[in-house]
Scaffold this active site. Structure first.
Site, PDB file in Angstrom:
ATOM      1  N   LYS A 173       0.781  -1.176  -0.103  1.00 35.97           N
ATOM      2  CA  LYS A 173      -0.190   0.259   0.201  1.00 35.97           C
ATOM      3  C   LYS A 173       1.095   1.286  -0.093  1.00 35.97           C
ATOM      4  CE  LYS A 173      -1.876   3.030   1.247  1.00 35.97           C
ATOM      5  NZ  LYS A 173      -1.137   4.703   1.110  1.00 35.97           N
ATOM      6  N   GLU A 176      -0.660   7.459  -1.550  1.00 36.51           N
ATOM      7  CA  GLU A 176      -1.063   7.645  -2.262  1.00 36.51           C
ATOM      8  C   GLU A 176      -0.848   8.967  -3.183  1.00 36.51           C
ATOM      9  OE1 GLU A 176      -1.709   7.889   0.566  1.00 36.51           O
ATOM     10  OE2 GLU A 176      -3.604   9.654   1.380  1.00 36.51           O
ATOM     11  N   SER A 226       4.745   8.516   9.556  1.00 34.69           N
ATOM     12  CA  SER A 226       5.553   9.605  10.445  1.00 34.69           C
ATOM     13  C   SER A 226       4.878   8.623  11.686  1.00 34.69           C
ATOM     14  CB  SER A 226       4.040  11.139  10.278  1.00 34.69           C
ATOM     15  OG  SER A 226       2.958  10.501  10.290  1.00 34.69           O
ATOM     16  N   CYS A 281      14.063  10.621   6.549  1.00 33.82           N
ATOM     17  CA  CYS A 281      13.448  10.307   7.346  1.00 33.82           C
ATOM     18  C   CYS A 281      15.206  11.119   7.763  1.00 33.82           C
ATOM     19  CB  CYS A 281      13.280   9.416   7.554  1.00 33.82           C
ATOM     20  SG  CYS A 281      14.129   8.043   6.914  1.00 33.82           S
ATOM     21  N   GLU A 383       9.080  17.347  14.010  1.00 34.53           N
ATOM     22  CA  GLU A 383       9.985  16.891  12.410  1.00 34.53           C
ATOM     23  C   GLU A 383       8.783  18.722  11.686  1.00 34.53           C
ATOM     24  OE1 GLU A 383       8.527  13.507  10.778  1.00 34.53           O
ATOM     25  OE2 GLU A 383      10.575  13.551   9.990  1.00 34.53           O
TER      26      GLU A 383
HETATM   27  P1  NAD Z   1       2.649   9.574   6.955  1.00 34.77           P
HETATM   28  O1  NAD Z   1       2.396   8.745   7.872  1.00 34.77           O
HETATM   29  O2  NAD Z   1       1.209  10.378   6.703  1.00 34.77           O
HETATM   30  O3  NAD Z   1       1.811   8.563   5.112  1.00 34.77           O
HETATM   31  C1  NAD Z   1       2.285   6.893   5.481  1.00 34.77           C
HETATM   32  C2  NAD Z   1       1.745   6.233   4.916  1.00 34.77           C
HETATM   33  O4  NAD Z   1       0.509   5.913   5.657  1.00 34.77           O
HETATM   34  C3  NAD Z   1       0.785   5.791   3.606  1.00 34.77           C
HETATM   35  O5  NAD Z   1       0.795   5.228   3.006  1.00 34.77           O
HETATM   36  C4  NAD Z   1      -0.439   6.977   3.855  1.00 34.77           C
HETATM   37  O6  NAD Z   1      -0.938   6.300   2.612  1.00 34.77           O
HETATM   38  C5  NAD Z   1      -0.858   6.473   5.299  1.00 34.77           C
HETATM   39  N1  NAD Z   1      -1.666   6.804   6.268  1.00 34.77           N
HETATM   40  C6  NAD Z   1      -1.142   7.836   6.204  1.00 34.77           C
HETATM   41  N2  NAD Z   1      -2.253   8.510   6.928  1.00 34.77           N
HETATM   42  C7  NAD Z   1      -3.029   7.260   7.636  1.00 34.77           C
HETATM   43  C8  NAD Z   1      -3.619   7.189   8.634  1.00 34.77           C
HETATM   44  N3  NAD Z   1      -4.642   8.704   9.347  1.00 34.77           N
HETATM   45  N4  NAD Z   1      -4.247   5.634   8.690  1.00 34.77           N
HETATM   46  C9  NAD Z   1      -3.808   5.162   7.957  1.00 34.77           C
HETATM   47  N5  NAD Z   1      -3.022   5.113   7.167  1.00 34.77           N
HETATM   48  C10 NAD Z   1      -2.622   5.943   7.189  1.00 34.77           C
HETATM   49  O7  NAD Z   1       3.918   9.693   6.015  1.00 34.77           O
HETATM   50  P2  NAD Z   1       4.058  10.114   4.824  1.00 34.77           P
HETATM   51  O8  NAD Z   1       4.009  12.121   4.926  1.00 34.77           O
HETATM   52  O9  NAD Z   1       3.573  10.006   3.578  1.00 34.77           O
HETATM   53  O10 NAD Z   1       5.616  10.307   5.099  1.00 34.77           O
HETATM   54  C11 NAD Z   1       6.682  11.084   5.626  1.00 34.77           C
HETATM   55  C12 NAD Z   1       7.069  10.622   6.893  1.00 34.77           C
HETATM   56  O11 NAD Z   1       8.021   9.560   7.296  1.00 34.77           O
HETATM   57  C13 NAD Z   1       7.572  11.563   8.118  1.00 34.77           C
HETATM   58  O12 NAD Z   1       7.038  11.574   9.267  1.00 34.77           O
HETATM   59  C14 NAD Z   1       9.588  11.012   7.448  1.00 34.77           C
HETATM   60  O13 NAD Z   1      10.060  11.063   8.853  1.00 34.77           O
HETATM   61  C15 NAD Z   1       9.282   9.252   7.549  1.00 34.77           C
HETATM   62  N6  NAD Z   1      10.077   8.801   7.251  1.00 34.77           N
HETATM   63  C16 NAD Z   1      10.051   7.649   8.005  1.00 34.77           C
HETATM   64  C17 NAD Z   1      11.348   7.126   7.354  1.00 34.77           C
HETATM   65  C18 NAD Z   1      12.113   5.349   8.201  1.00 34.77           C
HETATM   66  O14 NAD Z   1      13.020   4.862   7.768  1.00 34.77           O
HETATM   67  N7  NAD Z   1      12.463   6.048   9.672  1.00 34.77           N
HETATM   68  C19 NAD Z   1      11.521   6.806   6.319  1.00 34.77           C
HETATM   69  C20 NAD Z   1      11.031   7.245   5.650  1.00 34.77           C
HETATM   70  C21 NAD Z   1      10.281   8.265   5.709  1.00 34.77           C
END
Ligand code: NAD
Length: 498
Positions: A173, A176, A226, A281, A383
């Site tokens: 998944k 989006e 996140s 990240c 962040e």
């Molecule tokens: P996000 O948390 O908004 O989304 C990540 C995934 O979760 C997506 O597939 C999204 O569709 C899904 N999602 C979003 N909201 C949701 C909800 N309420 N319920 C269920 N699923 C949901 O993160 P993002 O904005 O796509 O990515 C950036 C974040 O990812 C930053 O915080 C970054 O630090 C982190 N990140 C961490 C690593 C690591 O390895 N620690 C690596 C890359 C990015």
């Protein structure tokens, strides 16, 4: 306009929910595609396909599974430029940076080609009279990965390559925001010879994520995104008895000791702080110079470098970084800069007013640099995920070591110094998962593991490297005795190895 559906059972299928998300081209600000958002029933259809295909794939010998990945590596090389451009156009990062995104994913697929060796079990001959013991690693069945927008090639590959090599079927998944590359990678896996149903891509939002978490046939979930969502997924997955590893956000510090090579350090901070518009990240978002003289010298060199950053459209190979991913992301980052100003930090460089000529609707932002940031400020604690670097001045090494150690996040950290003793002490004591010594973005190479601590990672095992094989397999241990080793009579006490 292009409509993106799902990849289920070896082909792209249309979404049936009637719900779509816009896929932007951040460099122009235009909507270039609509991606379908799956229903619970569509997720279930993917799981049914995966479940039906997995037993045969799991029983295929590991060399043959590895060969599919080898072919996949070749096909990605063939399509490299096309994939990198698609990635840059959907995400906003520059094309050279997009190539790096693909490359760091491919390295994990290369690692997974060693699966015949990696999955070997253990064997003890003669553990007792006539008794031999051996263990084997078996796939879990159907597993899933939920991935973020910021590495749409690398992180899906970190998830599906080891999982599939281990003999599992996989439901991806992706974010989006930029689903084009994950869909293309799934098609390449099929072209490489992967049986239909082993890699499925279900596009969607919370509805499809919740459907994954509640599905009894999905045995493990790997999440990256996140921290609040990581924690939510970890807790909900545990309720349904799944394995979960959930990696979250970050606030990565760079400690600058008085003896550091200041020019090298500034180069490192500029690249790691502003590359990819800070949407990594492992980006450095906090610089901690030790002592006033170090801080003053650092600021003097940093300011002109931040002011002269070259921001450009993703297709400009000479740009240092491109636009942010969405207008909301841009507004959120600008809002944090305003919060920093209100909190009393010194805004030494303000990039909020930057406009990209000819691309006025793109989501661009100039580099921002704060000085005199303190521990209690929101811009330090939270962040930001944008091109903003905060300088927190520390009086001495002990204070500098405490900052990342006491911070809620614990993904990456770096120290810049020429002093081996200081570096060694720092690496041993700092309470953070990945450490760089004069290396600003210490993303471990594929055959080591990647994972942050504290709010940056929920779950027990790390991503890629040997941990990925542990995460995507279960261990079975067999104790065997042949008739020549059997003693006469029944034994009523607990069996002991005599
Ligand atoms: P996000 O948390 O908004 O989304 C990540 C995934 O979760 C997506 O597939 C999204 O569709 C899904 N999602 C979003 N909201 C949701 C909800 N309420 N319920 C269920 N699923 C949901 O993160 P993002 O904005 O796509 O990515 C950036 C974040 O990812 C930053 O915080 C970054 O630090 C982190 N990140 C961490 C690593 C690591 O390895 N620690 C690596 C890359 C990015």
């Amino acid at each position: 306009m292009r409509t993106i559906g799902h990849f289920i059972g070896g082909k792209e299928v249309e979404g049936k929910s009637g719900r779509f998300a816009d896929v932007f081209e951040p460099m122009t600000g235009e909507v270039k595609a609509k991606v379908a958002l799956a229903t619970k029933a569509e997720l279930r259809a993917a799981v049914e396909n995966a479940k039906a295909a997995q037993p045969e794939w799991g029983a295929t010998n590991p060399q043959r599974r590895a060969r599919v990945l080898m072919k996949f590596l070749e096909l990605v090389q063939r399509d490299y430029d096309k994939l990198a451009e698609l990635l840059a156009r959907e995400h906003g990062k520059t094309i050279p940076d997009a190539k790096g995104d693909i490359q760091r994913g491919l390295e994990v697929a290369e690692f997974a080609c060693g699966i015949p060796h990696l999955m070997k079990g253990e064997y003890t001959e003669g553990a007792g009279p006539g008794i031999d013991i051996y263990s084997m690693r078996q796939p879990l069945g159907v597993v899933a990965g939920i991935t973020p927008f910021n590495f749409p090639a690398m992180i899906p590959m970190w998830k599906f390559a080891p999982a599939i090599a281990c003999g599992n079927a996989f439901i991806l998944k992706p974010s989006e925001r930029d689903p084009g590359v994950p869909m293309a990678l799934a098609a390449l896996m099929l072209e490489a010879g992967l049986p239909p149903g082993i890699l499925n891509v279900v596009n969607g939002d919370k509805e499809s994520v919740d459907a994954i978490l509640d599905d009894p046939d999905i045995k493990a979930v790997g999440f990256v995104g996140s921290s609040p969502i990581a924690q939510y997924i970890y807790e909900r997955a545990a309720q349904t008895g799944k394995r979960a590893q959930c990696f979250g956000g970050a606030k990565n510090h760079a400690i600058i000791m008085p003896d550091a090579d200041i020019d090298q350090t500034v180069d490192a901070l500029i690249g790691a702080g502003y590359g990819s518009a800070g949407e990594r990240c492992m980006a450095i978002s906090v610089a901690v110079p030790v002592g006033k003289a170090t801080a003053d010298k650092l600021m003097e060199k940093l300011i002109p470098r931040v002011e002269s950053l070259k921001i450009g459209p993703s297709t400009d190979p000479t740009a240092d970084y491109g636009p942010l991913v969405t207008k909301e992301a841009l507004e959120r980052v600008k809002n944090y800069v305003e919060i920093g100003v209100q909190e009393g930090a010194t805004l030494a460089v303000d990039g909020r007013g930057f406009k990209m000529q000819g691309y006025e609707n793109g989501f661009y932002m100039g580099g921002c640099l704060f000085d005199n940031v303190t521990k209690d400020m929101r811009i330090y604690k939270e962040e930001i995920f944008g091109p903003v670097l905060s300088v927190v001045r520390a009086h001495d090494y002990a204070e500098a070591l405490a900052l990342p150690s006491d911070h809620d996040y614990g993904n990456g950290v770096a120290i810049f110094t020429r002093d081996g003793d200081a570096a060694r002490d720092f690496a041993a004591k700092v309470n953070v998962g990945m450490v760089g010594i004069n290396v600003p973005i210490p993303v471990p190479i594929a055959y080591y593991t990647f994972g942050g601590w504290k709010k940056s990672g929920f779950g027990d095992l790390n991503q890629h490297g040997p941990d990925s094989v542990r995460f995507y397999t279960k261990t079975k241990t067999v104790t065997s005795r042949w008739p020549s080793g059997v003693k006469e009579g029944a034994e009523f006490s607990i069996p002991l190895m005599k």
